[in-house]
Design a protein around this motif. Structure first.
Motif, PDB file in Angstrom:
ATOM      1  N   ASN A 438      76.846   4.291  62.821  1.00  0.00           N
ATOM      2  CA  ASN A 438      76.189   3.317  63.688  1.00  0.00           C
ATOM      3  C   ASN A 438      76.786   1.927  63.480  1.00  0.00           C
ATOM      4  OD1 ASN A 438      75.054   2.263  61.337  1.00  0.00           O
ATOM      5  ND2 ASN A 438      73.072   3.263  61.642  1.00  0.00           N
ATOM      6  N   LEU A 439      76.278   0.938  64.204  1.00  0.00           N
ATOM      7  CA  LEU A 439      76.849  -0.405  64.134  1.00  0.00           C
ATOM      8  C   LEU A 439      76.556  -1.102  62.813  1.00  0.00           C
ATOM      9  CD1 LEU A 439      76.250  -1.776  67.757  1.00  0.00           C
ATOM     10  CD2 LEU A 439      78.334  -0.831  66.757  1.00  0.00           C
ATOM     11  N   MET A 440      75.639  -0.558  62.009  1.00  0.00           N
ATOM     12  CA  MET A 440      75.368  -1.100  60.679  1.00  0.00           C
ATOM     13  C   MET A 440      76.332  -0.536  59.639  1.00  0.00           C
ATOM     14  SD  MET A 440      72.840  -3.256  60.733  1.00  0.00           S
ATOM     15  CE  MET A 440      72.243  -3.239  59.048  1.00  0.00           C
ATOM     16  N   GLY A 441      77.212   0.372  60.077  1.00  0.00           N
ATOM     17  CA  GLY A 441      78.152   0.984  59.150  1.00  0.00           C
ATOM     18  C   GLY A 441      77.581   2.179  58.419  1.00  0.00           C
ATOM     19  N   GLN A 442      76.407   2.658  58.838  1.00  0.00           N
ATOM     20  CA  GLN A 442      75.765   3.784  58.170  1.00  0.00           C
ATOM     21  C   GLN A 442      76.196   5.100  58.819  1.00  0.00           C
ATOM     22  OE1 GLN A 442      71.828   2.308  58.991  1.00  0.00           O
ATOM     23  NE2 GLN A 442      71.509   1.687  56.861  1.00  0.00           N
ATOM     24  N   THR A 443      76.535   6.075  57.988  1.00  0.00           N
ATOM     25  CA  THR A 443      76.906   7.392  58.484  1.00  0.00           C
ATOM     26  C   THR A 443      75.645   8.171  58.846  1.00  0.00           C
ATOM     27  OG1 THR A 443      78.908   7.441  57.131  1.00  0.00           O
ATOM     28  CG2 THR A 443      78.082   9.548  57.930  1.00  0.00           C
ATOM     29  N   VAL A 444      75.545   8.595  60.116  1.00  0.00           N
ATOM     30  CA  VAL A 444      74.358   9.333  60.569  1.00  0.00           C
ATOM     31  C   VAL A 444      74.665  10.808  60.792  1.00  0.00           C
ATOM     32  CG1 VAL A 444      73.345   7.274  61.610  1.00  0.00           C
ATOM     33  CG2 VAL A 444      74.820   8.753  62.994  1.00  0.00           C
ATOM     34  N   PHE A 445      75.948  11.161  60.818  1.00  0.00           N
ATOM     35  CA  PHE A 445      76.320  12.564  61.024  1.00  0.00           C
ATOM     36  C   PHE A 445      77.663  12.814  60.354  1.00  0.00           C
ATOM     37  CE2 PHE A 445      78.393  16.032  63.303  1.00  0.00           C
ATOM     38  CZ  PHE A 445      77.393  16.989  63.379  1.00  0.00           C
ATOM     39  N   PHE A 446      77.756  13.970  59.692  1.00  0.00           N
ATOM     40  CA  PHE A 446      78.993  14.320  58.994  1.00  0.00           C
ATOM     41  C   PHE A 446      79.167  15.834  59.057  1.00  0.00           C
ATOM     42  CE2 PHE A 446      81.181  15.804  55.208  1.00  0.00           C
ATOM     43  CZ  PHE A 446      82.301  14.996  55.175  1.00  0.00           C
ATOM     44  N   ARG A 447      80.392  16.262  59.353  1.00  0.00           N
ATOM     45  CA  ARG A 447      80.649  17.711  59.404  1.00  0.00           C
ATOM     46  C   ARG A 447      82.106  17.977  59.058  1.00  0.00           C
ATOM     47  NH1 ARG A 447      78.610  21.687  64.264  1.00  0.00           N
ATOM     48  NH2 ARG A 447      79.596  23.633  63.566  1.00  0.00           N
ATOM     49  N   LYS A 448      82.327  19.034  58.265  1.00  0.00           N
ATOM     50  CA  LYS A 448      83.678  19.389  57.847  1.00  0.00           C
ATOM     51  C   LYS A 448      83.776  20.907  57.766  1.00  0.00           C
ATOM     52  CE  LYS A 448      87.038  18.359  54.184  1.00  0.00           C
ATOM     53  NZ  LYS A 448      87.242  17.655  52.882  1.00  0.00           N
ATOM     54  N   GLU A 449      84.768  21.484  58.479  1.00  0.00           N
ATOM     55  CA  GLU A 449      84.925  22.934  58.460  1.00  0.00           C
ATOM     56  C   GLU A 449      86.293  23.328  59.021  1.00  0.00           C
ATOM     57  OE1 GLU A 449      82.705  25.143  61.587  1.00  0.00           O
ATOM     58  OE2 GLU A 449      81.794  23.181  61.993  1.00  0.00           O
ATOM     59  N   ILE A 450      86.637  24.594  58.875  1.00  0.00           N
ATOM     60  CA  ILE A 450      87.862  25.151  59.446  1.00  0.00           C
ATOM     61  C   ILE A 450      87.486  25.877  60.734  1.00  0.00           C
ATOM     62  CG2 ILE A 450      89.812  26.706  59.112  1.00  0.00           C
ATOM     63  CD1 ILE A 450      89.904  24.344  57.277  1.00  0.00           C
ATOM     64  N   LEU A 451      88.166  25.531  61.839  1.00  0.00           N
ATOM     65  CA  LEU A 451      87.872  26.129  63.137  1.00  0.00           C
ATOM     66  C   LEU A 451      89.022  27.023  63.583  1.00  0.00           C
ATOM     67  CD1 LEU A 451      86.357  23.091  65.085  1.00  0.00           C
ATOM     68  CD2 LEU A 451      85.139  24.918  63.888  1.00  0.00           C
ATOM     69  N   SER A 452      88.682  28.071  64.279  1.00  0.00           N
ATOM     70  CA  SER A 452      89.693  28.975  64.834  1.00  0.00           C
ATOM     71  C   SER A 452      90.181  28.434  66.174  1.00  0.00           C
ATOM     72  CB  SER A 452      89.098  30.367  65.013  1.00  0.00           C
ATOM     73  OG  SER A 452      87.977  30.308  65.893  1.00  0.00           O
ATOM     74  N   ALA A 453      91.241  29.014  66.704  1.00  0.00           N
ATOM     75  CA  ALA A 453      91.742  28.619  68.022  1.00  0.00           C
ATOM     76  C   ALA A 453      90.708  28.964  69.092  1.00  0.00           C
ATOM     77  CB  ALA A 453      93.063  29.324  68.308  1.00  0.00           C
ATOM     78  N   GLY A 454      90.667  28.129  70.154  1.00  0.00           N
ATOM     79  CA  GLY A 454      89.738  28.388  71.243  1.00  0.00           C
ATOM     80  C   GLY A 454      88.871  27.188  71.550  1.00  0.00           C
ATOM     81  N   GLU A 455      87.852  27.403  72.404  1.00  0.00           N
ATOM     82  CA  GLU A 455      86.966  26.325  72.818  1.00  0.00           C
ATOM     83  C   GLU A 455      85.826  26.145  71.808  1.00  0.00           C
ATOM     84  OE1 GLU A 455      85.623  27.095  76.747  1.00  0.00           O
ATOM     85  OE2 GLU A 455      87.597  26.737  77.663  1.00  0.00           O
ATOM     86  N   HIS A 456      85.451  24.869  71.613  1.00  0.00           N
ATOM     87  CA  HIS A 456      84.394  24.557  70.643  1.00  0.00           C
ATOM     88  C   HIS A 456      83.484  23.475  71.206  1.00  0.00           C
ATOM     89  CE1 HIS A 456      86.271  26.817  67.326  1.00  0.00           C
ATOM     90  NE2 HIS A 456      87.422  26.433  67.880  1.00  0.00           N
ATOM     91  N   GLU A 457      82.235  23.507  70.731  1.00  0.00           N
ATOM     92  CA  GLU A 457      81.248  22.508  71.141  1.00  0.00           C
ATOM     93  C   GLU A 457      80.406  22.140  69.921  1.00  0.00           C
ATOM     94  OE1 GLU A 457      77.277  22.574  73.850  1.00  0.00           O
ATOM     95  OE2 GLU A 457      79.149  23.064  74.910  1.00  0.00           O
ATOM     96  N   ILE A 458      80.403  20.846  69.574  1.00  0.00           N
ATOM     97  CA  ILE A 458      79.638  20.347  68.428  1.00  0.00           C
ATOM     98  C   ILE A 458      78.462  19.540  68.956  1.00  0.00           C
ATOM     99  CG2 ILE A 458      79.715  19.041  66.282  1.00  0.00           C
ATOM    100  CD1 ILE A 458      81.600  21.418  66.289  1.00  0.00           C
ATOM    101  N   GLN A 459      77.242  20.031  68.712  1.00  0.00           N
ATOM    102  CA  GLN A 459      76.042  19.346  69.171  1.00  0.00           C
ATOM    103  C   GLN A 459      75.628  18.263  68.169  1.00  0.00           C
ATOM    104  OE1 GLN A 459      74.190  19.625  71.940  1.00  0.00           O
ATOM    105  NE2 GLN A 459      75.350  21.332  72.886  1.00  0.00           N
ATOM    106  N   PHE A 460      75.233  17.099  68.700  1.00  0.00           N
ATOM    107  CA  PHE A 460      74.755  16.006  67.862  1.00  0.00           C
ATOM    108  C   PHE A 460      73.234  15.888  67.972  1.00  0.00           C
ATOM    109  CE2 PHE A 460      79.079  14.189  68.933  1.00  0.00           C
ATOM    110  CZ  PHE A 460      79.621  14.511  67.696  1.00  0.00           C
ATOM    111  N   PRO A 461      72.528  15.687  66.862  1.00  0.00           N
ATOM    112  CA  PRO A 461      71.059  15.564  66.885  1.00  0.00           C
ATOM    113  C   PRO A 461      70.617  14.155  67.284  1.00  0.00           C
ATOM    114  CG  PRO A 461      71.826  15.404  64.633  1.00  0.00           C
ATOM    115  CD  PRO A 461      73.044  15.651  65.469  1.00  0.00           C
ATOM    116  N   ILE A 462      70.953  13.739  68.496  1.00  0.00           N
ATOM    117  CA  ILE A 462      70.729  12.338  68.874  1.00  0.00           C
ATOM    118  C   ILE A 462      69.256  11.998  69.021  1.00  0.00           C
ATOM    119  CG2 ILE A 462      72.970  12.245  70.015  1.00  0.00           C
ATOM    120  CD1 ILE A 462      71.498  12.291  72.679  1.00  0.00           C
ATOM    121  N   ALA A 463      68.384  13.012  69.127  1.00  0.00           N
ATOM    122  CA  ALA A 463      66.952  12.731  69.215  1.00  0.00           C
ATOM    123  C   ALA A 463      66.449  12.064  67.934  1.00  0.00           C
ATOM    124  CB  ALA A 463      66.183  14.020  69.487  1.00  0.00           C
TER     125      ALA A 463
END
Length: 489
Positions: A438-463
């Motif tokens: 966010n604009l305060m410099g605080q990390t609100v979401f973090f994700r790290k993984e190995i992905l295979s080839a193909g289409e991907h969709e990462i959902q964010f918990p913006i609520a």
């Protein structure tokens, strides 16, 4: 009152022991000791090379010893004449373990931080030199005679660089008749970045009785002279002069500088070797994590490029008396940098870094951690780190953007109120790293993984997030992508 007076008198003088001191004019017993940096010092080998030795015998618990070291006269003298003499401080109390030099046990403080010249521990040197009080300071001349010179000069007052130079080179040890030019120190940058050139600066001096009016300083790499600089001027006895040499490439790494003077009578102090240090190789995405203490307004940081331009800067809100919105907070900042050489610098206006116990309830020290997208640690400091810390690095990774992949990577919907996702397609398996700040410099979401080839969709918990602007940084392999996400009510 009498107790206070007695304490003051005792604390103002050296600590006494019951034994006879080694008389001045005696032959110095040889010693071979290893200092805290692993360097071995053989007294007789040093003396036979024509150099004198300043020997400070102290104890870690000795107040006058600490006071003398704090004055820094040996430190300053070593910086000025350190290639013509050897200064060694030795903890000589056999009852104290060597690790007390770091400030443990009954030690007054951390001697490894206080003393910048050679520092060692030896349990036998006190007996060899018939030590009777701390500190005992000896001047040992090349003819192996030892002289106890104490903390003060015969002219009165504590030693300073000029008075100590006269004592070493003229009064106590036999003066050098004739010309004796020497290189004392290297006074320019040690770090280099990319193909940068380094402009060497060396300090030359004259410890002989005759004036030097000209000399040549050679730059030597791998045994070959790669450049030479002629100097002309007036260099009398014990004088020093800085000489600027021709530029060289820092990639040479190990270089020797040598002074040549017609009629030089002593060669052991003619050369000095320098090792250059290449900058760290970093990814173009850099993350700065700051854990503030109770006084966040005292802390700030900046990143400058090779043109000395500030490309990133951050300071923190807080009250002068402590506290405020950024006190005791974990703040994260992401910076994307182009290929170039950079310096990261963190500053504390109070000069004590981010110490623990900065206020009631603040028992953990503050910290600064700087890493790149590959996990390379560029800086990690905490607690009392002083007024400033810096690190040089070169961005050479993560610079090429795959246009096809970039065009297929998008946030939808954006702006968003209920949900939003990052969508993309990978041609091959790859490592994913996503961070939302966010604009305060605080990390609100973090994700790290190995992905295979193909289409991907990462959902964010913006609520769960407040309305506002967020920066989404995505790393796929060595490539980085930045998106702006707007959340509305």
């Amino acid at each position: 009152m009498n107790r206070l007076v007695l304490f003051f008198v005792l604390s103002s003088f050296p600590f006494l022991m019951c034994s006879a001191q080694l008389p001045s004019g005696s032959t110095a017993p040889n010693f071979i000791i290893t200092d805290v940096n692993g360097e071995v010092h053989n007294l007789y080998e040093i003396l036979d090379s024509g150099k004198s030795v300043l020997l400070d015998l102290f104890a870690v618990w000795c107040g006058p010893c600490w006071t003398f070291a704090e004055m820094g006269v040996f430190e300053d003298f070593n910086e000025t004449y350190g290639n013509s003499i050897v200064a060694i401080a030795v903890e000589a109390d056999p009852s104290t373990p060597a690790d007390y030099l770091d400030g443990g046990g009954n030690s007054i403080g951390d001697w490894t931080e206080l003393i910048g010249y050679s520092l060692a521990n030896d349990d036998f040197i006190g007996d060899d030199y018939q030590l009777s009080f701390y500190p005992t300071i000896y001047l040992i001349c090349p003819d192996r005679t030892v002289n106890q010179i104490g903390q003060t000069s015969p002219q009165g007052g504590y030693w300073n660089v000029p008075s100590l130079a006269q004592e070493v080179f003229q009064y106590t040890c036999e003066s050098i008749e004739g010309v004796n030019g020497n290189i004392q120190s290297y006074n320019s940058e040690l770090n280099f970045c990319g193909q940068e050139k380094i402009e060497p600066i060396v300090s030359i001096s004259n410890s002989g009785s005759e004036v030097i009016t000209s000399c040549t300083v050679e730059t030597i790499f791998d045994g070959e002279v790669i450049s030479s600089t002629d100097w002309n001027g007036f260099l009398p006895y014990l004088a020093t002069e800085q000489v600027v040499l021709d530029e060289i490439s820092g990639s040479l790494l190990n270089v020797t500088f040598n002074i040549y003077v017609d009629g030089d009578v002593l060669e052991s102090d003619n050369s000095i070797s320098v090792q250059f240090i290449p900058s760290l190789q970093s990814h173009g995405f850099v993350n700065v994590e700051v854990n503030t203490d109770f006084y966040p307004s005292q802390t700030s940081w900046e990143i400058k490029n090779s043109s000395n331009q500030v490309v990133a800067f951050m300071s923190y809100e807080g009250e002068d008396s402590g506290g405020g919105p950024n006190a005791g907070a974990e703040l994260n900042h992401s910076v994307t940098l182009e290929q170039d050489c950079y310096t990261f610098k963190v500053m504390d206006s109070e000069g004590n870094g981010q110490p623990s116990f900065s206020a009631p309830g603040y028992t953990q020290a503050g910290s600064v951690l700087v890493t790149d997208a590959n996990g390379l640690e560029l800086m990690s400091i905490s607690g009392d780190w002083g007024s400033m810390q810096s690190v040089d690095f070169e961005v050479s990774l993560g610079l090429e953007i795959d246009d096809d992949l970039h065009s297929s990577l998008y946030l939808f919907p954006n702006p968003a109120s209920l949900n939003s996702a990052l969508k993309f397609k990978l041609p091959d398996s790859n490592k994913l790293f996503i961070k939302v700040v966010n604009l305060m410099g605080q990390t609100v979401f973090f994700r790290k993984e190995i992905l295979s080839a193909g289409e991907h969709e990462i959902q964010f918990p913006i609520a769960q997030w407040s309305p506002g602007v967020y920066h989404v940084t995505t790393f796929l392999g060595n490539e980085s992508y930045c998106n702006r996400l707007v959340i509305i009510d």
